[in-house]
Scaffold this motif. Structure first.
Motif, mmCIF file in Angstrom:
data_model
loop_
_atom_site.group_PDB
_atom_site.id
_atom_site.type_symbol
_atom_site.label_atom_id
_atom_site.label_comp_id
_atom_site.label_asym_id
_atom_site.label_seq_id
_atom_site.Cartn_x
_atom_site.Cartn_y
_atom_site.Cartn_z
ATOM 1 N N GLY A 174 0.814 -1.205 0.000
ATOM 2 C CA GLY A 174 0.000 0.000 0.000
ATOM 3 C C GLY A 174 0.852 1.262 0.000
ATOM 4 N N LEU A 175 1.918 1.266 0.792
ATOM 5 C CA LEU A 175 2.828 2.410 0.823
ATOM 6 C C LEU A 175 3.522 2.584 -0.518
ATOM 7 N N LEU A 176 3.912 1.474 -1.136
ATOM 8 C CA LEU A 176 4.538 1.547 -2.455
ATOM 9 C C LEU A 176 3.554 2.096 -3.488
ATOM 10 N N ASP A 177 2.301 1.679 -3.410
ATOM 11 C CA ASP A 177 1.281 2.208 -4.324
ATOM 12 C C ASP A 177 1.148 3.723 -4.180
ATOM 13 N N LEU A 178 1.086 4.187 -2.919
ATOM 14 C CA LEU A 178 0.955 5.622 -2.677
ATOM 15 C C LEU A 178 2.165 6.383 -3.213
ATOM 16 N N ALA A 179 3.359 5.844 -2.966
ATOM 17 C CA ALA A 179 4.575 6.509 -3.423
ATOM 18 C C ALA A 179 4.649 6.540 -4.944
ATOM 19 N N SER A 180 4.304 5.427 -5.583
ATOM 20 C CA SER A 180 4.369 5.356 -7.040
ATOM 21 C C SER A 180 3.378 6.325 -7.683
ATOM 22 N N GLU A 181 2.186 6.406 -7.122
ATOM 23 C CA GLU A 181 1.183 7.323 -7.655
ATOM 24 C C GLU A 181 1.625 8.773 -7.486
ATOM 25 N N TYR A 182 2.250 9.065 -6.356
ATOM 26 C CA TYR A 182 2.678 10.441 -6.075
ATOM 27 C C TYR A 182 3.796 10.884 -7.007
ATOM 28 N N VAL A 183 4.800 10.034 -7.209
ATOM 29 C CA VAL A 183 5.926 10.439 -8.058
ATOM 30 C C VAL A 183 5.533 10.476 -9.532
ATOM 31 N N THR A 184 4.409 9.860 -9.872
ATOM 32 C CA THR A 184 3.903 9.971 -11.243
ATOM 33 C C THR A 184 3.230 11.322 -11.462
ATOM 34 N N ARG A 185 2.553 11.815 -10.418
ATOM 35 C CA ARG A 185 1.852 13.102 -10.523
ATOM 36 C C ARG A 185 2.772 14.300 -10.316
ATOM 37 N N LEU A 242 11.107 -0.637 5.093
ATOM 38 C CA LEU A 242 11.767 -0.058 3.934
ATOM 39 C C LEU A 242 10.770 0.715 3.079
ATOM 40 N N ALA A 243 9.575 0.160 2.907
ATOM 41 C CA ALA A 243 8.534 0.841 2.139
ATOM 42 C C ALA A 243 8.141 2.154 2.805
ATOM 43 N N ALA A 244 8.034 2.150 4.133
ATOM 44 C CA ALA A 244 7.671 3.366 4.851
ATOM 45 C C ALA A 244 8.729 4.448 4.675
ATOM 46 N N ARG A 245 9.996 4.075 4.776
ATOM 47 C CA ARG A 245 11.076 5.045 4.610
ATOM 48 C C ARG A 245 11.095 5.626 3.204
ATOM 49 N N ALA A 246 10.973 4.749 2.215
ATOM 50 C CA ALA A 246 11.016 5.211 0.827
ATOM 51 C C ALA A 246 9.812 6.091 0.504
ATOM 52 N N ALA A 247 8.636 5.692 0.978
ATOM 53 C CA ALA A 247 7.435 6.477 0.705
ATOM 54 C C ALA A 247 7.538 7.862 1.330
ATOM 55 N N LEU A 248 8.035 7.926 2.543
ATOM 56 C CA LEU A 248 8.187 9.213 3.202
ATOM 57 C C LEU A 248 9.236 10.068 2.487
ATOM 58 N N GLN A 249 10.307 9.445 2.035
ATOM 59 C CA GLN A 249 11.371 10.190 1.372
ATOM 60 C C GLN A 249 10.883 10.815 0.068
ATOM 61 N N VAL A 250 10.111 10.077 -0.721
ATOM 62 C CA VAL A 250 9.660 10.643 -1.992
ATOM 63 C C VAL A 250 8.520 11.637 -1.800
ATOM 64 N N HIS A 251 7.740 11.496 -0.728
ATOM 65 C CA HIS A 251 6.669 12.448 -0.465
ATOM 66 C C HIS A 251 7.191 13.748 0.139
ATOM 67 N N GLY A 252 8.229 13.643 0.954
ATOM 68 C CA GLY A 252 8.687 14.813 1.673
ATOM 69 C C GLY A 252 7.790 15.115 2.862
ATOM 70 N N ALA A 253 7.770 16.371 3.288
ATOM 71 C CA ALA A 253 7.090 16.754 4.521
ATOM 72 C C ALA A 253 5.593 16.504 4.474
ATOM 73 N N ILE A 254 5.000 16.493 3.282
ATOM 74 C CA ILE A 254 3.554 16.292 3.204
ATOM 75 C C ILE A 254 3.151 14.917 3.747
#
Length: 293
Positions: A174-185, A242-254
């Protein structure tokens, strides 16, 4: 061991995923955090209607369901109600179980019938103080043994650990899905952020970790061996972290904001990492088993 899901198991996963995708789980989580259990209980009733509560004797199907429950970060005493309580012969529709020392507190004892395993005795629990958790949707209660109701099987802990491992794999996905969708937008320098090599590497590493952990969980569901269950749990918890760290890193503060869907998934990943036994305990369990061979 070669393992692949059957057509029926894939359809089960797709059915649960479709139900949860339409259920606005983030709002359910927000309500559960504040003590409003109505939307969450309604969601659990809908899951019961499609047979999720009847899978305790089918561990592979159960972990398939728990991957989806984790992927959508569904709140509530799910492991306890769908896996542990049936293993103890408890028939309550919604139950929560403490198994000291690895599960010292009862989750959501204000909405589910609480039990505690005291040695090999299963007892109704008398609830005490409400404790704080890093995940506000996980409401933990102190418990003490009350009326004796039965005897616990020796492998009851594994029933919970196995489903929690599947839940962690799903949560990581789920975290990977959120991160992937965010970096696409999100765009930077007139390009989607997801096109940058560094971002691709971060998310690819998460996918590899999840794809390594997932078959371990499925294999543990087949063998039922304590060593396999603990090994699966270690890999699943590491992959989710690892998914949590990566998702947070690509999202940033949001990603930290309470309003963002990722915030509750991050907190749940952190909280579940130490639930149902620590990583250290599970690693020692695997090592002990290997040394005794």
């Amino acid at each position: 061991m070669r393992f692949a899901l059957s057509t029926e198991q894939k359809e089960l996963a797709a059915t649960v995923h479709a139900l949860l995708s339409a259920a606005e789980v983030p709002s359910v989580n927000q309500a559960w955090r504040t003590g409003d259990h109505g939307p969450g209980l309604d969601l659990l009733r809908r899951l019961a209607k499609i047979g999720v509560t009847e899978l305790a004797e089918f561990p592979v199907e159960l972990v398939v369901v728990f991957e989806e429950l984790g992927r959508h970060a569904v709140p509530g005493p799910l492991v306890e109600s769908y896996a542990v309580a049936p293993a103890l012969g408890i028939a309550d529709e919604l139950a929560t179980v403490a198994l000291p020392p690895h599960v010292p507190y009862a989750l959501d004892a204000d909405v589910a019938t609480p039990y505690v395993v005291d040695g090999d005795a299963v007892c109704r629990a008398q609830t005490g103080a409400l404790l704080t958790s890093v995940d506000p949707a996980r409401r933990l209660f102190e418990v003490r043994p009350g009326e004796w109701v039965g005897t616990a099987p020796a492998d009851v802990l594994d029933a919970g650990v196995l489903c929690q491992a599947a839940q962690l794999v799903g949560l990581g996905r789920g975290l990977l899905d959120l991160a992937s969708e965010y970096v696409t937008r999100r765009r930077q320098f007139d390009r989607p952020v997801g096109e940058f090599q560094a971002v691709k590497h971060h998310l690819a590493n998460v996918l590899v970790a999840l794809e390594f952990a997932r078959p371990l969980v499925h294999a543990a569901a087949v063998t039922g061996e304590s060593r396999d269950v603990s090994a699966a749990r270690v890999a699943a918890a590491d992959a989710a972290q690892l998914a949590a760290r990566a998702a947070l890193q690509v999202h940033g503060a949001i990603g930290y904001t309470r309003e963002h869907a990722m915030s509750w998934a991050l907190l749940k990943a952190h909280a579940l990492r130490s639930a149902w036994g620590t990583q250290t305990w599970h690693r020692r369990r695997v090592l002990t088993s290997l040394r005794s061979r």
